[in-house]
Write a protein that holds these residues in place. Structure first.
Motif, PDB file in Angstrom:
ATOM      1  N   ARG A  22      -5.695  70.565   5.632  1.00  0.00           N
ATOM      2  CA  ARG A  22      -5.180  70.259   6.975  1.00  0.00           C
ATOM      3  C   ARG A  22      -5.188  68.749   7.223  1.00  0.00           C
ATOM      4  NH1 ARG A  22      -8.032  75.087   8.132  1.00  0.00           N
ATOM      5  NH2 ARG A  22      -9.887  73.901   8.710  1.00  0.00           N
ATOM      6  N   LYS A  23      -6.258  68.079   6.784  1.00  0.00           N
ATOM      7  CA  LYS A  23      -6.352  66.626   6.952  1.00  0.00           C
ATOM      8  C   LYS A  23      -5.259  65.910   6.163  1.00  0.00           C
ATOM      9  CE  LYS A  23      -9.504  62.735   6.621  1.00  0.00           C
ATOM     10  NZ  LYS A  23     -10.831  62.268   6.234  1.00  0.00           N
ATOM     11  N   ALA A  24      -4.883  66.479   5.027  1.00  0.00           N
ATOM     12  CA  ALA A  24      -3.831  65.883   4.197  1.00  0.00           C
ATOM     13  C   ALA A  24      -2.438  66.138   4.767  1.00  0.00           C
ATOM     14  CB  ALA A  24      -3.920  66.427   2.772  1.00  0.00           C
ATOM     15  N   GLY A  25      -2.367  66.939   5.842  1.00  0.00           N
ATOM     16  CA  GLY A  25      -1.087  67.154   6.498  1.00  0.00           C
ATOM     17  C   GLY A  25      -0.426  68.482   6.225  1.00  0.00           C
ATOM     18  N   MET A  26      -1.124  69.407   5.593  1.00  0.00           N
ATOM     19  CA  MET A  26      -0.532  70.715   5.330  1.00  0.00           C
ATOM     20  C   MET A  26      -0.330  71.467   6.642  1.00  0.00           C
ATOM     21  SD  MET A  26      -1.819  73.867   2.972  1.00  0.00           S
ATOM     22  CE  MET A  26      -2.135  75.122   4.184  1.00  0.00           C
ATOM     23  N   ASN A  27       0.829  72.067   6.782  1.00  0.00           N
ATOM     24  CA  ASN A  27       1.173  72.864   7.962  1.00  0.00           C
ATOM     25  C   ASN A  27       1.522  74.273   7.529  1.00  0.00           C
ATOM     26  OD1 ASN A  27       1.104  70.773  10.047  1.00  0.00           O
ATOM     27  ND2 ASN A  27       2.805  69.889   8.901  1.00  0.00           N
ATOM     28  N   PRO A  28       1.387  75.255   8.440  1.00  0.00           N
ATOM     29  CA  PRO A  28       1.783  76.627   8.091  1.00  0.00           C
ATOM     30  C   PRO A  28       3.222  76.663   7.573  1.00  0.00           C
ATOM     31  CG  PRO A  28       0.618  76.606  10.173  1.00  0.00           C
ATOM     32  CD  PRO A  28       0.840  75.163   9.793  1.00  0.00           C
ATOM     33  N   GLY A  29       3.416  77.383   6.494  1.00  0.00           N
ATOM     34  CA  GLY A  29       4.736  77.493   5.886  1.00  0.00           C
ATOM     35  C   GLY A  29       4.995  76.497   4.773  1.00  0.00           C
ATOM     36  N   ASP A  30       4.141  75.465   4.666  1.00  0.00           N
ATOM     37  CA  ASP A  30       4.299  74.497   3.573  1.00  0.00           C
ATOM     38  C   ASP A  30       3.997  75.163   2.234  1.00  0.00           C
ATOM     39  OD1 ASP A  30       4.874  72.545   5.408  1.00  0.00           O
ATOM     40  OD2 ASP A  30       2.968  71.482   5.194  1.00  0.00           O
ATOM     41  N   ARG A  31       4.621  74.647   1.202  1.00  0.00           N
ATOM     42  CA  ARG A  31       4.338  75.108  -0.160  1.00  0.00           C
ATOM     43  C   ARG A  31       3.239  74.235  -0.751  1.00  0.00           C
ATOM     44  NH1 ARG A  31      10.031  75.771   0.268  1.00  0.00           N
ATOM     45  NH2 ARG A  31      10.606  77.923  -0.158  1.00  0.00           N
ATOM     46  N   VAL A  32       2.364  74.866  -1.521  1.00  0.00           N
ATOM     47  CA  VAL A  32       1.258  74.152  -2.156  1.00  0.00           C
ATOM     48  C   VAL A  32       1.260  74.502  -3.637  1.00  0.00           C
ATOM     49  CG1 VAL A  32      -1.247  73.869  -2.242  1.00  0.00           C
ATOM     50  CG2 VAL A  32      -0.125  74.223  -0.039  1.00  0.00           C
ATOM     51  N   ALA A  33       1.268  73.489  -4.476  1.00  0.00           N
ATOM     52  CA  ALA A  33       1.172  73.698  -5.924  1.00  0.00           C
ATOM     53  C   ALA A  33      -0.277  73.520  -6.349  1.00  0.00           C
ATOM     54  CB  ALA A  33       2.055  72.702  -6.666  1.00  0.00           C
TER      55      ALA A  33
ATOM     56  N   LEU B 288      -7.820  80.696  -1.599  1.00  0.00           N
ATOM     57  CA  LEU B 288      -8.194  81.265  -0.308  1.00  0.00           C
ATOM     58  C   LEU B 288      -8.084  80.229   0.813  1.00  0.00           C
ATOM     59  CD1 LEU B 288     -11.254  83.442  -1.367  1.00  0.00           C
ATOM     60  CD2 LEU B 288      -8.985  84.247  -0.702  1.00  0.00           C
ATOM     61  N   ALA B 289      -8.432  78.983   0.516  1.00  0.00           N
ATOM     62  CA  ALA B 289      -8.325  77.914   1.519  1.00  0.00           C
ATOM     63  C   ALA B 289      -6.890  77.648   1.916  1.00  0.00           C
ATOM     64  CB  ALA B 289      -8.972  76.640   0.981  1.00  0.00           C
ATOM     65  N   THR B 290      -5.983  77.741   0.962  1.00  0.00           N
ATOM     66  CA  THR B 290      -4.564  77.544   1.256  1.00  0.00           C
ATOM     67  C   THR B 290      -4.085  78.628   2.216  1.00  0.00           C
ATOM     68  OG1 THR B 290      -4.256  76.548  -0.914  1.00  0.00           O
ATOM     69  CG2 THR B 290      -2.277  77.291   0.228  1.00  0.00           C
ATOM     70  N   ILE B 291      -4.525  79.848   2.004  1.00  0.00           N
ATOM     71  CA  ILE B 291      -4.167  80.936   2.916  1.00  0.00           C
ATOM     72  C   ILE B 291      -4.809  80.702   4.283  1.00  0.00           C
ATOM     73  CG2 ILE B 291      -4.429  83.407   3.352  1.00  0.00           C
ATOM     74  CD1 ILE B 291      -4.415  83.767   0.264  1.00  0.00           C
ATOM     75  N   ALA B 292      -6.070  80.287   4.284  1.00  0.00           N
ATOM     76  CA  ALA B 292      -6.797  80.086   5.543  1.00  0.00           C
ATOM     77  C   ALA B 292      -6.228  78.939   6.357  1.00  0.00           C
ATOM     78  CB  ALA B 292      -8.276  79.839   5.248  1.00  0.00           C
ATOM     79  N   ALA B 293      -5.813  77.887   5.676  1.00  0.00           N
ATOM     80  CA  ALA B 293      -5.313  76.698   6.392  1.00  0.00           C
ATOM     81  C   ALA B 293      -3.952  76.966   6.969  1.00  0.00           C
ATOM     82  CB  ALA B 293      -5.276  75.497   5.466  1.00  0.00           C
TER      83      ALA B 293
ATOM     84  N   VAL C  45     -14.373  77.334   0.623  1.00  0.00           N
ATOM     85  CA  VAL C  45     -13.080  77.621   1.242  1.00  0.00           C
ATOM     86  C   VAL C  45     -12.913  76.780   2.503  1.00  0.00           C
ATOM     87  CG1 VAL C  45     -11.735  79.401   2.427  1.00  0.00           C
ATOM     88  CG2 VAL C  45     -12.829  79.914   0.240  1.00  0.00           C
ATOM     89  N   SER C  46     -13.936  76.708   3.306  1.00  0.00           N
ATOM     90  CA  SER C  46     -13.878  75.923   4.545  1.00  0.00           C
ATOM     91  C   SER C  46     -13.613  74.446   4.261  1.00  0.00           C
ATOM     92  CB  SER C  46     -15.192  76.090   5.310  1.00  0.00           C
ATOM     93  OG  SER C  46     -15.194  75.313   6.468  1.00  0.00           O
ATOM     94  N   ARG C  47     -14.273  73.900   3.269  1.00  0.00           N
ATOM     95  CA  ARG C  47     -14.081  72.483   2.919  1.00  0.00           C
ATOM     96  C   ARG C  47     -12.683  72.215   2.385  1.00  0.00           C
ATOM     97  NH1 ARG C  47     -19.919  71.350   0.053  1.00  0.00           N
ATOM     98  NH2 ARG C  47     -21.098  71.190   1.995  1.00  0.00           N
ATOM     99  N   PHE C  48     -12.210  73.085   1.502  1.00  0.00           N
ATOM    100  CA  PHE C  48     -10.854  72.914   0.968  1.00  0.00           C
ATOM    101  C   PHE C  48      -9.813  73.045   2.082  1.00  0.00           C
ATOM    102  CE2 PHE C  48     -12.156  74.042  -3.564  1.00  0.00           C
ATOM    103  CZ  PHE C  48     -11.747  72.836  -4.108  1.00  0.00           C
ATOM    104  N   ALA C  49      -9.993  74.023   2.979  1.00  0.00           N
ATOM    105  CA  ALA C  49      -9.038  74.215   4.074  1.00  0.00           C
ATOM    106  C   ALA C  49      -9.000  72.986   4.977  1.00  0.00           C
ATOM    107  CB  ALA C  49      -9.386  75.467   4.872  1.00  0.00           C
ATOM    108  N   ALA C  50     -10.159  72.435   5.285  1.00  0.00           N
ATOM    109  CA  ALA C  50     -10.216  71.225   6.120  1.00  0.00           C
ATOM    110  C   ALA C  50      -9.514  70.062   5.429  1.00  0.00           C
ATOM    111  CB  ALA C  50     -11.666  70.871   6.433  1.00  0.00           C
ATOM    112  N   ALA C  51      -9.718  69.923   4.132  1.00  0.00           N
ATOM    113  CA  ALA C  51      -9.067  68.839   3.378  1.00  0.00           C
ATOM    114  C   ALA C  51      -7.551  69.015   3.354  1.00  0.00           C
ATOM    115  CB  ALA C  51      -9.621  68.777   1.956  1.00  0.00           C
TER     116      ALA C  51
END
Length: 76
Positions: free
Chosen positions: A46-57, A71-76, A38-44
């Motif tokens: 955020r590094k890719a530019g995901m911001n709170p409120g963004d949609r993720v497919a 879970l990483a999408t929620i955490a990020a 989860v930590s690795r996915f969340a970091a990736a």
């Protein structure tokens, strides 16, 4: 605390880091391993530019990494 932290912290506290969090055809992932994924996915994300409120497919096979990414999408 967000939902991802709640799930991981609850599992780590109640079951312990070496207990199974996900069991499937590909084997078993412990709570400690899930927390790392989860930590690795969340970091990736955020590094890719995901911001709170963004949609993720998410388009993945039914696999432990799908749970970790969710879970990483929620955490990020």
């Amino acid at each position: 605390m967000n939902a991802a932290e709640y799930v991981l912290a609850g599992g780590l506290a109640a079951a312990g880091p070496d207990k199974p969090a996900i069991v499937g055809g590909d084997g078993c992932v412990t709570y400690a391993e899930l927390a790392v994924r989860v930590s690795r996915f969340a970091a990736a994300l955020r590094k890719a530019g995901m911001n709170p409120g963004d949609r993720v497919a998410m388009l993945m096979l039914d696999h432990a990494d799908l749970v970790a990414l969710y879970l990483a999408t929620i955490a990020a």
